[in-house]
Design a protein around this motif. Sequence first.
Motif, mmCIF file in Angstrom:
data_model
loop_
_atom_site.group_PDB
_atom_site.id
_atom_site.type_symbol
_atom_site.label_atom_id
_atom_site.label_comp_id
_atom_site.label_asym_id
_atom_site.label_seq_id
_atom_site.Cartn_x
_atom_site.Cartn_y
_atom_site.Cartn_z
ATOM 1 N N ARG A 22 66.611 -17.582 21.008
ATOM 2 C CA ARG A 22 67.401 -16.482 21.926
ATOM 3 C C ARG A 22 67.274 -15.073 21.541
ATOM 4 O O ARG A 22 67.019 -14.149 22.326
ATOM 5 N N TYR A 23 67.042 -15.006 20.301
ATOM 6 C CA TYR A 23 66.563 -13.321 19.805
ATOM 7 C C TYR A 23 65.325 -13.182 20.540
ATOM 8 O O TYR A 23 65.227 -11.983 21.069
ATOM 9 N N ILE A 24 64.120 -13.934 20.363
ATOM 10 C CA ILE A 24 63.001 -13.744 20.670
ATOM 11 C C ILE A 24 62.712 -13.335 22.144
ATOM 12 O O ILE A 24 62.219 -12.548 22.842
ATOM 13 N N ASP A 25 63.602 -14.230 23.138
ATOM 14 C CA ASP A 25 63.400 -14.273 24.433
ATOM 15 C C ASP A 25 64.177 -12.770 24.725
ATOM 16 O O ASP A 25 63.650 -12.085 25.880
ATOM 17 N N SER A 26 65.122 -12.631 24.195
ATOM 18 C CA SER A 26 65.934 -11.219 24.622
ATOM 19 C C SER A 26 64.877 -10.111 24.334
ATOM 20 O O SER A 26 65.012 -9.213 25.163
ATOM 21 N N ALA A 27 64.277 -10.256 22.981
ATOM 22 C CA ALA A 27 63.480 -9.005 22.762
ATOM 23 C C ALA A 27 62.339 -8.916 23.760
ATOM 24 O O ALA A 27 61.881 -7.757 24.170
ATOM 25 N N LEU A 28 61.705 -10.118 24.327
ATOM 26 C CA LEU A 28 60.267 -10.124 25.067
ATOM 27 C C LEU A 28 61.028 -9.589 26.378
ATOM 28 O O LEU A 28 60.350 -8.731 27.212
ATOM 29 N N ASP A 29 62.358 -9.917 26.923
ATOM 30 C CA ASP A 29 62.690 -9.834 28.177
ATOM 31 C C ASP A 29 62.877 -7.864 28.131
ATOM 32 O O ASP A 29 62.557 -7.456 29.054
ATOM 33 N N TYR A 30 63.444 -7.508 27.077
ATOM 34 C CA TYR A 30 63.850 -5.919 26.979
ATOM 35 C C TYR A 30 62.466 -5.552 27.087
ATOM 36 O O TYR A 30 62.491 -4.284 27.782
ATOM 37 N N TYR A 31 61.612 -5.783 26.405
ATOM 38 C CA TYR A 31 60.373 -5.040 26.212
ATOM 39 C C TYR A 31 59.743 -5.007 27.543
ATOM 40 O O TYR A 31 59.360 -3.960 27.840
ATOM 41 N N SER A 32 59.683 -6.221 28.204
ATOM 42 C CA SER A 32 58.924 -6.127 29.833
ATOM 43 C C SER A 32 59.681 -5.094 30.511
ATOM 44 O O SER A 32 59.044 -4.521 31.446
ATOM 45 N N LYS A 33 61.010 -5.237 30.343
ATOM 46 C CA LYS A 33 61.748 -4.195 31.428
ATOM 47 C C LYS A 33 61.672 -2.711 30.815
ATOM 48 O O LYS A 33 61.692 -1.599 31.679
ATOM 49 N N PHE A 35 58.804 -1.485 29.493
ATOM 50 C CA PHE A 35 57.576 -1.032 29.725
ATOM 51 C C PHE A 35 56.822 -1.883 30.755
ATOM 52 O O PHE A 35 55.660 -2.614 30.592
ATOM 53 N N PRO A 36 57.669 -1.625 31.839
ATOM 54 C CA PRO A 36 56.795 -2.451 33.034
ATOM 55 C C PRO A 36 55.515 -2.359 33.485
ATOM 56 O O PRO A 36 54.876 -2.848 33.865
ATOM 57 N N ASN A 37 55.129 -0.991 33.390
ATOM 58 C CA ASN A 37 53.648 -0.541 33.529
ATOM 59 C C ASN A 37 52.666 -0.633 32.807
ATOM 60 O O ASN A 37 51.509 -0.274 32.848
ATOM 61 N N GLU A 38 52.978 -1.264 31.441
ATOM 62 C CA GLU A 38 52.264 -1.349 30.481
ATOM 63 C C GLU A 38 51.711 -2.805 30.332
ATOM 64 O O GLU A 38 52.381 -3.674 30.578
ATOM 65 N N ARG A 39 50.473 -3.028 29.478
ATOM 66 C CA ARG A 39 49.966 -4.381 29.147
ATOM 67 C C ARG A 39 51.261 -5.097 28.507
ATOM 68 O O ARG A 39 51.794 -4.385 27.486
ATOM 69 N N GLN A 40 51.403 -6.186 28.892
ATOM 70 C CA GLN A 40 52.627 -7.113 27.906
ATOM 71 C C GLN A 40 51.922 -7.765 27.038
ATOM 72 O O GLN A 40 50.832 -8.225 27.224
ATOM 73 N N PRO A 41 52.725 -8.295 25.953
ATOM 74 C CA PRO A 41 52.070 -9.159 24.890
ATOM 75 C C PRO A 41 51.409 -10.610 25.383
ATOM 76 O O PRO A 41 52.187 -11.111 26.312
ATOM 77 N N GLU A 42 50.390 -10.742 25.061
ATOM 78 C CA GLU A 42 50.061 -12.300 25.108
ATOM 79 C C GLU A 42 50.816 -13.310 24.062
ATOM 80 O O GLU A 42 50.525 -13.470 23.026
ATOM 81 N N ASP A 204 66.570 -6.166 18.525
ATOM 82 C CA ASP A 204 66.004 -5.096 18.434
ATOM 83 C C ASP A 204 64.838 -4.733 17.399
ATOM 84 O O ASP A 204 63.820 -4.114 17.384
ATOM 85 N N LYS A 205 65.031 -5.622 16.230
ATOM 86 C CA LYS A 205 64.008 -5.767 15.141
ATOM 87 C C LYS A 205 62.693 -6.273 15.717
ATOM 88 O O LYS A 205 61.626 -5.975 15.340
ATOM 89 N N ILE A 206 62.929 -7.405 16.703
ATOM 90 C CA ILE A 206 61.689 -7.921 17.161
ATOM 91 C C ILE A 206 60.904 -7.140 18.168
ATOM 92 O O ILE A 206 59.676 -6.920 18.192
ATOM 93 N N VAL A 207 61.880 -6.258 18.729
ATOM 94 C CA VAL A 207 61.081 -5.323 19.830
ATOM 95 C C VAL A 207 60.397 -4.340 19.111
ATOM 96 O O VAL A 207 59.267 -3.958 19.194
ATOM 97 N N ASP A 208 60.989 -3.855 17.814
ATOM 98 C CA ASP A 208 60.102 -3.072 16.931
ATOM 99 C C ASP A 208 58.816 -3.710 16.694
ATOM 100 O O ASP A 208 57.709 -2.914 16.474
ATOM 101 N N ALA A 209 58.923 -4.893 16.118
ATOM 102 C CA ALA A 209 57.610 -5.659 15.562
ATOM 103 C C ALA A 209 56.434 -5.623 16.809
ATOM 104 O O ALA A 209 55.346 -5.400 16.613
ATOM 105 N N ILE A 210 57.016 -5.929 18.211
ATOM 106 C CA ILE A 210 56.077 -6.007 19.606
ATOM 107 C C ILE A 210 55.635 -4.630 19.606
ATOM 108 O O ILE A 210 54.408 -4.653 20.031
#
Length: 227
Positions: A22-33, A35-42, A204-210
Motif C-alpha cells: 500500500r505504501y509503495i503503490d501510493s508512492a508510485l502513484d504520487y510520483y507518476s502524477k 512528474f507526468p512528463n518525465e521518464r517513469q521508473p521501471e 513520502d520516504k519511498i518517493v524520496d528514494a525514487i
Amino acid sequence: MKPFTVDIYSDLVCPWCYVGKRYIDSALDYYSKSFPNERQPEVRWLPYMLNASLPREGVDRFEYLKHKYPGRANAPDLFAAAEKAARRQGLNYRFDLIKVQPNTLDAHRLLRFAELRGVREAVAEPLYRAYFMEGRNLSSHDELLDIGVAAGLDATELRAYLASETDVDWVRETDAEAKRLGITTVPFLVLNNEKGFSGNQAPDKIVDAIKWARSHAVRPKWLPSFF
C-alpha cells in the motif's frame, strides 16, 4: 533520460509486505502524477520466499508458529504491530483463520503468469487478501486457480501452468539472488541495482528514494560523490 529501476522484493505471506505494498503503490502513484512528463521508473515486483524450505504443500500453521516462536504461538500480541499498521491501511487481518503456513513458490508463479499477461495487479491484491483476510491456503493449486480465474485468467491455461514446472527455477533463482544480496527482510527495494531501501516506510520516504534513483541515473560517472 536514462532508465532508472526500482526492484521490489516481497513475499505473499509477509504481513508487512501487504502493508508495504500500500505504501509503495501510493508512492508510485504520487510520483507518476507529480512528474507526468518525465521518464517513469521501471518497476519490477520480484519474489522473495521467507519460508523457501517448507514442503511445497505447506505445513500446519500452529505447528509452524510453535517452532518459529517458542512459547509464544498463542500470544494475542504476536502480530499486534502488523495488525495495527494494516488497520491504518484499511486492512483487517484475520490470523485466526489461517490453518496452513504455505510455501509461496506456486503463488509467486501465479504472479509471474499474471504479469506476463498484463494483469499482475489484478491477481496480487486478491492473493494478499486471500491469505491475510480469508485464511486461504496459498500452497493449494485449487485455491490459486480460483484466485487467478476470478481475476480474468484462462482456467485451462492456468491449470496446465500450475501443474507444470514452468518458472519454478526462475522463482527459486530470484529468491536466492535476493538472499545473496543480503536481503533478510521484506518488502525491500533495490534502486538502480545499487542502493537498498526498506519498503516498510511512509510513502513520502519511498518517493524520496525514487527521486534519488532518478537523479542517480543521470549522474555523470566522473562526478565526485560529494556533488
